[in-house]
Design a protein around this motif. Structure first.
Motif, PDB file in Angstrom:
ATOM      1  N   ALA A 176       1.543  -0.958   0.004  1.00  0.00           N
ATOM      2  CA  ALA A 176       0.059   0.261  -0.243  1.00  0.00           C
ATOM      3  C   ALA A 176       0.873   1.415  -0.024  1.00  0.00           C
ATOM      4  N   GLN A 177       1.812   1.389   0.687  1.00  0.00           N
ATOM      5  CA  GLN A 177       2.514   2.467   0.569  1.00  0.00           C
ATOM      6  C   GLN A 177       4.376   2.364   0.642  1.00  0.00           C
ATOM      7  N   THR A 187      -2.578   8.114   4.941  1.00  0.00           N
ATOM      8  CA  THR A 187      -2.236   6.614   4.820  1.00  0.00           C
ATOM      9  C   THR A 187      -3.046   6.036   5.915  1.00  0.00           C
ATOM     10  N   ASP A 246      -6.555   6.757   5.038  1.00  0.00           N
ATOM     11  CA  ASP A 246      -7.206   6.261   4.664  1.00  0.00           C
ATOM     12  C   ASP A 246      -7.315   5.284   3.526  1.00  0.00           C
ATOM     13  N   THR A 247      -6.126   4.246   3.913  1.00  0.00           N
ATOM     14  CA  THR A 247      -5.927   2.503   3.204  1.00  0.00           C
ATOM     15  C   THR A 247      -6.375   1.719   4.174  1.00  0.00           C
TER      16      THR A 247
END
Length: 370
Positions: free
Chosen positions: A53-54, A174, A176-177
């Motif tokens: 994701a990041q 971050t 929001d995930t």
């Protein structure tokens, strides 16, 4: 210029550092690090979920700033805080030929922050590290204050070291995930700060719950207020010899429940804390220390946030009360065999209670088990 909405300074003399809070800070991390720590190489420790994701955002930012880096990706989950994976992280640091003056980046939630910080504390007899927390729980609590460590079969966080980060970058985007469950679990630690000694903050949370969960300005303000609170406590009592123990409100019960559920997805850390805070306030009320209506108000707020508050909310079958008491007896606050709990006289009135009667605690747990 980085999009920094809030900045909190942790004044620890030569080990002082800043907590920077804002949107899209991961995308600006290369510039921030190059300005603050010129000439360093970086070892990134993360987990496979956060890596997907990041990590690309962080790598792009480091590359754009011309910063050399390597990555160590570990499995996600509380079970990662083990000797085996700590060893894997340290071996990865050494294999990358990172030097003592280089920096480790902890990219992830509380598990990665705890493990990566501990790895940094022992690799080459101590390296600096930067916290880049990607969960609400890590942004408001575990990334700040220098507590690092892993779990043991004997209990949670029993192996570790105090090792302060050099910088904390809390990127609000971050969050929001995160799944609704993960965000709610982190929110339990937000509530904790109001329940310890800031009744006004708890009331503010009641009024702003919807905006915090929706991602409005109240979210960043809540995180900044929690970080400022923790910074004040850490400055006063860095190694938890006194007042810092108050930050463990709900954790004695919560850690025992986490151990009983095998540090699994049956019970996330923040969910254990939520149940633990409800139990701590309920036990305080049972002992005549706190008004029962405060317990009801706290439970109602936690439930509104989507958090569990009772033992019955934990899926599956719990171990015996004796097993829970054995886990509680291994709590880090135990002194000379005497149980120490964080209890309360009401919302915002937590205190350290020493030599708590284990029979009273066991009886209370039996009552709550129905």
């Amino acid at each position: 210029m980085a999009d920094i909405a809030h900045s909190v300074h942790v004044a620890l003399g030569s080990r002082a550092y800043d907590i920077l809070i804002g949107e899209h800070l991961l995308d600006q991390a290369g510039t921030i690090l190059a300005e603050r720590f010129p000439g360093r190489r970086y070892g990134i420790i993360t987990d496979d979920n956060v890596a997907a994701a990041q990590l690309p955002r962080l790598l792009a930012a480091l590359d754009a700033a011309g910063l050399s880096h390597g990555e160590i990706v570990l499995p996600a989950g509380e079970a990662t805080k083990s000797w085996a994976l700590l060893g894997q992280a340290v071996d990865g640091i050494l294999a990358a030929r990172l030097e003592r003056g280089d920096l480790i980046i902890a990219l992830g939630g509380g598990v990665i922050g705890d493990l990566a910080g501990f790895a940094a504390s022992i690799a080459r007899r101590g390296m600096g590290f930067v916290q880049m927390p990607t969960s609400l729980l890590a942004q408001v609590d575990s990334s700040v204050g220098g507590k690092t460590g892993i779990n043991s079969p004997h209990g949670k966080n029993l192996i570790g070291a105090f090792h302060q980060p050099r910088l904390v970058l809390a990127d609000l985007s971050t969050l929001d995930t995160l799944s609704p469950r993960q965000f709610a679990a982190g929110y339990a630690e937000v509530v904790k700060y109001g329940l310890i000694d800031d009744e006004a903050f708890f009331f503010w949370l009641e009024a702003n719950l919807a905006e915090i969960f929706a991602g409005g300005p109240a979210r960043g303000e809540a995180i900044a207020r929690c970080c400022a609170h923790k910074a004040r406590v850490v400055i006063e009592d860095e190694t938890e010899q006194g007042v810092r123990a108050l930050l463990n409100l709900g954790h004695t019960f919560g850690h025992a429940l986490e151990q009983d559920t095998g540090y699994s997805d049956r019970l996330l850390h923040g969910e254990g804390v939520a149940i633990g805070m409800a139990l701590a306030h309920g036990f305080s009320a049972q002992q005549g220390l706190a008004p029962s209506q405060d317990t009801g108000r706290i439970v109602a707020h936690l439930q509104k946030a989507g958090l569990p508050t009772t033992l019955a909310d934990i899926p599956g079958t719990l171990g015996s009360t004796d097993a829970l008491m054995a886990a509680i007896a291994q709590d880090k606050k135990v002194s000379r065999g005497a149980l120490t709990f964080i209890l309360t006289r009401g919302i915002g009135q937590a205190f350290i209670a020493k030599d708590v009667d284990p029979k009273a605690v066991a009886g209370f747990l039996n009552d709550r088990r129905g």
